[in-house]
Write a protein that holds these residues in place. Structure first.
Motif, short mmCIF file in Angstrom:
data_model
loop_
_atom_site.label_atom_id
_atom_site.label_comp_id
_atom_site.label_asym_id
_atom_site.label_seq_id
_atom_site.Cartn_x
_atom_site.Cartn_y
_atom_site.Cartn_z
N GLU A 193 -19.44 -4.17 -50.59
CA GLU A 193 -18.90 -3.21 -51.55
C GLU A 193 -19.53 -1.83 -51.17
OE1 GLU A 193 -19.44 -4.91 -55.58
OE2 GLU A 193 -19.13 -2.87 -55.60
N SER A 194 -18.66 -0.91 -51.49
CA SER A 194 -18.83 0.54 -51.37
C SER A 194 -19.80 1.00 -52.46
CB SER A 194 -17.62 1.48 -51.64
OG SER A 194 -16.84 1.14 -50.69
N LEU A 215 -23.21 1.11 -54.46
CA LEU A 215 -24.46 0.42 -54.20
C LEU A 215 -25.16 0.44 -55.35
CD1 LEU A 215 -25.31 2.28 -50.94
CD2 LEU A 215 -24.77 -0.19 -51.19
N LEU A 220 -21.53 4.03 -50.39
CA LEU A 220 -21.35 4.29 -49.00
C LEU A 220 -19.98 4.07 -48.77
CD1 LEU A 220 -22.89 4.11 -46.49
CD2 LEU A 220 -23.16 1.82 -46.49
N SER A 221 -19.32 4.86 -48.05
CA SER A 221 -17.90 4.85 -47.51
C SER A 221 -17.82 3.81 -46.32
CB SER A 221 -17.37 6.18 -47.37
OG SER A 221 -17.68 6.37 -45.96
N ASN A 222 -16.74 3.59 -45.79
CA ASN A 222 -16.43 2.78 -44.88
C ASN A 222 -16.75 3.65 -43.44
OD1 ASN A 222 -15.24 0.20 -43.77
ND2 ASN A 222 -13.83 0.46 -45.39
N ARG A 238 -15.56 7.64 -57.10
CA ARG A 238 -14.16 7.74 -56.87
C ARG A 238 -13.56 9.25 -56.41
NH1 ARG A 238 -10.81 4.82 -60.36
NH2 ARG A 238 -12.83 3.73 -61.11
N HIS A 289 -15.39 10.86 -53.77
CA HIS A 289 -15.07 10.40 -52.32
C HIS A 289 -13.68 11.07 -51.94
CE1 HIS A 289 -14.51 6.62 -49.57
NE2 HIS A 289 -14.58 7.86 -49.05
N TYR A 331 -13.93 14.40 -51.23
CA TYR A 331 -14.68 14.45 -49.72
C TYR A 331 -13.69 14.33 -48.76
CZ TYR A 331 -17.16 12.77 -45.65
OH TYR A 331 -17.64 12.63 -44.46
N VAL A 332 -12.90 13.48 -48.76
CA VAL A 332 -11.79 13.03 -47.96
C VAL A 332 -10.94 14.25 -47.80
CG1 VAL A 332 -9.61 11.76 -47.68
CG2 VAL A 332 -11.63 10.56 -48.15
N ASP A 333 -10.41 14.84 -48.84
CA ASP A 333 -9.69 16.12 -48.78
C ASP A 333 -10.30 17.05 -47.81
OD1 ASP A 333 -8.00 15.89 -51.96
OD2 ASP A 333 -7.52 15.21 -50.10
#
Lengths: 143, 174
Positions: free
Chosen positions: A56-57, A59, A74-76, A100, A103, A106-108
């Protein structure tokens, strides 16, 4: 109230550290983040519980001290997200939705072609988005 | 939230990028050009995998990560999945087979040069230049989830692009 947020890369290099209290406690923030990294490593490498929690992401609560709590995610791609909060009672669902959104921001930020991987995130848009998420979180828990 | 672009623009961009690096920037050094194209693919794959693994739980081993690449990642990029996955566990190689590679369905091999033996070589050289970009994407995606490997590609039965089969070989460094 959220005291600070941090993003750490997969080689434990800091990518983004931001504190939302007015005090000048950057050093203390670094120290807290460092200790939390050890807890994350321990959680990921030695699963005491069943296999499902290994993958699981989110924690959950990493460690509580007398004045604050630290939550981890924790991301993939092994990017670690940490939230230090001084709230006494925080709902799990609130923190999960916070991570969420964090994240997604962060991805952007990382998809920016001018961002150098494994270096600090310097995007102002990312900083603004994170401040917005933190404010929304504070408003959500108070209201 | 993002805006969309026509796929033909994207096709044109890739073809022009490959031809710019191959014919203009590094015209005399084809292996440098291929390395630059692969590096561009590496960064793209690195950033894309971050976006596509957001909701997923973490991968427990290499095979799961490769299966993710074959299914979800490939569907996001090419609207289809990998058709066949073969593996050789001892050597640490995986072979991904795509029976109708989307980016090549519109690649034109110059028909006037088909009869000439010498330019058969150059048409396969042109397609191998194009292949470095998807190889880089796969390598970048895998490296961001912690798997380092070398990716090479092989395209058979071009120039009949309607049935072009592409093999990607992943070799793991252990």
């Amino acid at each position: 109230m959220i005291a600070s947020v941090a993003v750490v890369g997969h080689q434990n290099n800091p990518l983004y550290l931001q504190s939302f209290t007015n005090a000048n406690d950057a050093l203390k923030l670094h120290h807290i983040v460092h200790c939390s990294l050890d807890v994350i490593d321990e959680r990921v490498n030695n699963p005491k519980r069943s296999v499902s929690t290994l993958n699981e992401s989110y924690l959950g609560l990493l460690y509580p001290t007398e004045s604050y709590k630290v939550y981890g995610y924790l991301s993939n791609t092994k990017a670690k997200f940490l939230v230090v909060t001084t709230d006494l009672d925080v709902k799990d669902a609130d923190i999960r939705s916070f991570f969420r959104r964090f994240h997604a921001a962060y991805v952007d930020a990382v998809s920016n072609p001018f961002h150098v991987p494994e270096k600090k995130i310097v995007s102002r848009t990312f900083a603004q988005r994170v401040s917005g998420i933190v404010k929304a979180f504070a408003a959500g828990t108070n209201g | 939230m993002g805006r969309e672009v026509a796929e033909s623009c994207f096709d044109g961009l890739i073809i022009e990028m490959v031809s710019a690096y191959g014919r203009r920037f590094y015209a005399t050094k084809p292996d440098l050009a291929s390395r630059r194209i692969e590096a561009i693919g590496f960064q793209v794959g690195h950033q894309l995998i971050e976006r596509y693994t957001v909701e997923r739980p973490r991968f427990s081993d290499h095979l799961e990560a490769i299966k993710f690449i074959c299914k979800e990642f490939w569907s996001e990029l090419f609207k289809k999945q990998i058709d066949n996955l073969k593996t050789n566990h001892r050597v640490g190689t995986f072979v991904l087979q795509d029976n109708k590679f989307r980016w090549f369905t519109r690649v034109l091999i110059d028909p006037s040069s088909e009869d000439n033996e010498a330019s058969q070589g150059s048409s396969s050289e042109a397609t191998s230049m194009l292949l470095h970009f998807p190889c880089g994407i796969i390598r970048g995606a895998l490296s961001n989830v912690g798997i380092s490997c070398a990716v090479s590609a092989d395209a058979s039965n071009l120039p009949s692009c309607e049935s072009c089969i592409l093999f990607f070989a992943l070799k793991f460094s252990i």
